[in-house]
Design a protein around this motif. Structure first.
Motif, PDB file in Angstrom:
ATOM      1  N   UNK A  52      51.094 -43.920 -58.871  1.00 16.64           N
ATOM      2  CA  UNK A  52      51.661 -44.086 -57.352  1.00 16.64           C
ATOM      3  C   UNK A  52      51.165 -45.121 -56.485  1.00 16.64           C
ATOM      4  N   UNK A  53      49.760 -45.430 -56.774  1.00 14.53           N
ATOM      5  CA  UNK A  53      49.256 -46.306 -55.893  1.00 14.53           C
ATOM      6  C   UNK A  53      49.386 -47.921 -56.141  1.00 14.53           C
ATOM      7  N   UNK A  54      50.097 -48.026 -57.404  1.00 18.44           N
ATOM      8  CA  UNK A  54      50.546 -49.358 -57.681  1.00 18.44           C
ATOM      9  C   UNK A  54      51.451 -49.985 -56.856  1.00 18.44           C
ATOM     10  N   UNK A  55      51.190 -51.324 -56.401  1.00 21.40           N
ATOM     11  CA  UNK A  55      51.971 -51.689 -55.060  1.00 21.40           C
ATOM     12  C   UNK A  55      53.239 -52.684 -55.823  1.00 21.40           C
ATOM     13  N   UNK A  56      53.226 -52.619 -57.172  1.00 17.76           N
ATOM     14  CA  UNK A  56      54.314 -53.409 -57.827  1.00 17.76           C
ATOM     15  C   UNK A  56      55.675 -52.490 -58.223  1.00 17.76           C
ATOM     16  N   UNK A  57      56.565 -52.931 -58.337  1.00 13.65           N
ATOM     17  CA  UNK A  57      57.541 -52.007 -58.754  1.00 13.65           C
ATOM     18  C   UNK A  57      57.542 -51.725 -60.459  1.00 13.65           C
ATOM     19  N   UNK A  58      57.833 -50.618 -60.801  1.00 10.17           N
ATOM     20  CA  UNK A  58      57.559 -50.064 -62.100  1.00 10.17           C
ATOM     21  C   UNK A  58      58.198 -51.104 -63.194  1.00 10.17           C
ATOM     22  N   UNK A  63      57.792 -55.150 -67.540  1.00 11.87           N
ATOM     23  CA  UNK A  63      58.245 -56.364 -68.169  1.00 11.87           C
ATOM     24  C   UNK A  63      57.147 -57.566 -68.265  1.00 11.87           C
ATOM     25  N   UNK A  64      56.159 -57.476 -67.293  1.00 15.66           N
ATOM     26  CA  UNK A  64      54.960 -58.168 -67.354  1.00 15.66           C
ATOM     27  C   UNK A  64      54.193 -57.852 -68.454  1.00 15.66           C
ATOM     28  N   UNK A  65      53.979 -56.624 -68.560  1.00 14.56           N
ATOM     29  CA  UNK A  65      53.131 -56.192 -69.558  1.00 14.56           C
ATOM     30  C   UNK A  65      53.484 -56.458 -71.204  1.00 14.56           C
ATOM     31  N   UNK A  66      55.094 -56.288 -71.275  1.00 14.32           N
ATOM     32  CA  UNK A  66      55.555 -56.547 -72.468  1.00 14.32           C
ATOM     33  C   UNK A  66      55.667 -58.009 -72.869  1.00 14.32           C
ATOM     34  N   UNK A  69      51.914 -59.075 -73.430  1.00  9.30           N
ATOM     35  CA  UNK A  69      51.280 -58.630 -74.825  1.00  9.30           C
ATOM     36  C   UNK A  69      52.024 -58.960 -76.039  1.00  9.30           C
ATOM     37  N   UNK A  70      52.998 -59.528 -75.730  1.00  6.82           N
ATOM     38  CA  UNK A  70      54.109 -59.802 -76.971  1.00  6.82           C
ATOM     39  C   UNK A  70      54.693 -58.564 -77.667  1.00  6.82           C
ATOM     40  N   UNK A  71      55.012 -57.586 -76.830  1.00  9.91           N
ATOM     41  CA  UNK A  71      55.377 -56.301 -77.342  1.00  9.91           C
ATOM     42  C   UNK A  71      56.946 -56.426 -76.765  1.00  9.91           C
ATOM     43  N   UNK A  72      57.812 -55.493 -77.438  1.00  4.23           N
ATOM     44  CA  UNK A  72      58.993 -55.157 -76.743  1.00  4.23           C
ATOM     45  C   UNK A  72      59.171 -53.799 -76.040  1.00  4.23           C
ATOM     46  N   UNK A  73      59.932 -53.867 -75.020  1.00  2.00           N
ATOM     47  CA  UNK A  73      59.985 -53.186 -73.992  1.00  2.00           C
ATOM     48  C   UNK A  73      60.832 -51.930 -74.488  1.00  2.00           C
ATOM     49  N   UNK A  79      57.638 -42.899 -64.302  1.00  4.58           N
ATOM     50  CA  UNK A  79      56.499 -43.930 -64.203  1.00  4.58           C
ATOM     51  C   UNK A  79      55.898 -44.091 -65.376  1.00  4.58           C
ATOM     52  N   UNK A  80      56.683 -43.821 -66.434  1.00 11.18           N
ATOM     53  CA  UNK A  80      55.983 -44.178 -67.694  1.00 11.18           C
ATOM     54  C   UNK A  80      57.030 -45.284 -68.629  1.00 11.18           C
ATOM     55  N   UNK A  81      56.041 -45.968 -69.346  1.00 13.05           N
ATOM     56  CA  UNK A  81      56.445 -47.250 -69.860  1.00 13.05           C
ATOM     57  C   UNK A  81      56.219 -47.147 -71.515  1.00 13.05           C
ATOM     58  N   UNK A  82      57.366 -47.315 -72.152  1.00 12.74           N
ATOM     59  CA  UNK A  82      57.356 -47.150 -73.639  1.00 12.74           C
ATOM     60  C   UNK A  82      57.311 -48.640 -74.042  1.00 12.74           C
ATOM     61  N   UNK A  83      56.264 -49.137 -75.094  1.00 13.90           N
ATOM     62  CA  UNK A  83      56.127 -50.382 -75.617  1.00 13.90           C
ATOM     63  C   UNK A  83      56.101 -50.269 -77.203  1.00 13.90           C
ATOM     64  N   UNK A  84      56.751 -51.107 -78.043  1.00 20.62           N
ATOM     65  CA  UNK A  84      56.535 -51.516 -79.400  1.00 20.62           C
ATOM     66  C   UNK A  84      56.228 -52.686 -79.778  1.00 20.62           C
ATOM     67  N   UNK A  85      55.436 -52.815 -80.719  1.00 20.78           N
ATOM     68  CA  UNK A  85      54.963 -54.085 -81.414  1.00 20.78           C
ATOM     69  C   UNK A  85      54.786 -53.613 -82.826  1.00 20.78           C
ATOM     70  N   UNK A  86      55.507 -54.498 -83.910  1.00 22.93           N
ATOM     71  CA  UNK A  86      55.248 -54.214 -85.174  1.00 22.93           C
ATOM     72  C   UNK A  86      53.665 -54.764 -85.612  1.00 22.93           C
TER      73      UNK A  86
END
Length: 99
Positions: A52-58, A63-66, A69-73, A79-86
């Motif tokens: 909750x203290x993260x100032x950026x929109x989830x 999108x930035x992490x994906x 990191x070269x991963x698929x969103x 508040x949960x992000x799921x990522x996949x990368x082969x």
């Protein structure tokens, strides 16, 4: 790019996973990205929670992490992000012959 069926399959696999990393007030940084890249190579599928203290929109965080990191969103739910990368060396999930 993942198809709808592939995303649905990955969401089902990710349901029982616990988040590995947390994004807090520091936001997305190079240190976090490096750890995500290392972990997703071994696991292929992972969850990240946005505190909750993260100032950026989830959705922007996801999108930035994906992208970095070269991963698929796969999904952003609550508040949960799921990522996949082969994985190159630790392949566990088969999206071609999925049930």
């Amino acid at each position: 790019m993942l198809t709808g069926k592939q995303k649905r399959y990955l969401r089902a696999l990710a349901h029982h996973l616990d988040p590995i990393f947390q994004v807090g007030k520091g936001g997305v940084n190079d240190h976090l990205i490096r750890h995500v890249q290392e972990a997703i190579e071994k696991r292929e599928l992972m969850k990240i929670s946005v505190l909750p203290n993260c100032m950026e929109e989830r959705h922007e965080v996801a999108a930035e992490i994906a992208e970095k990191a070269g991963a698929e969103l796969v999904q952003v739910i609550g508040k949960v992000i799921v990522l996949y990368k082969e994985s190159k060396d630790h392949k566990q999930i088969d999206l071609v012959g999925m049930p």
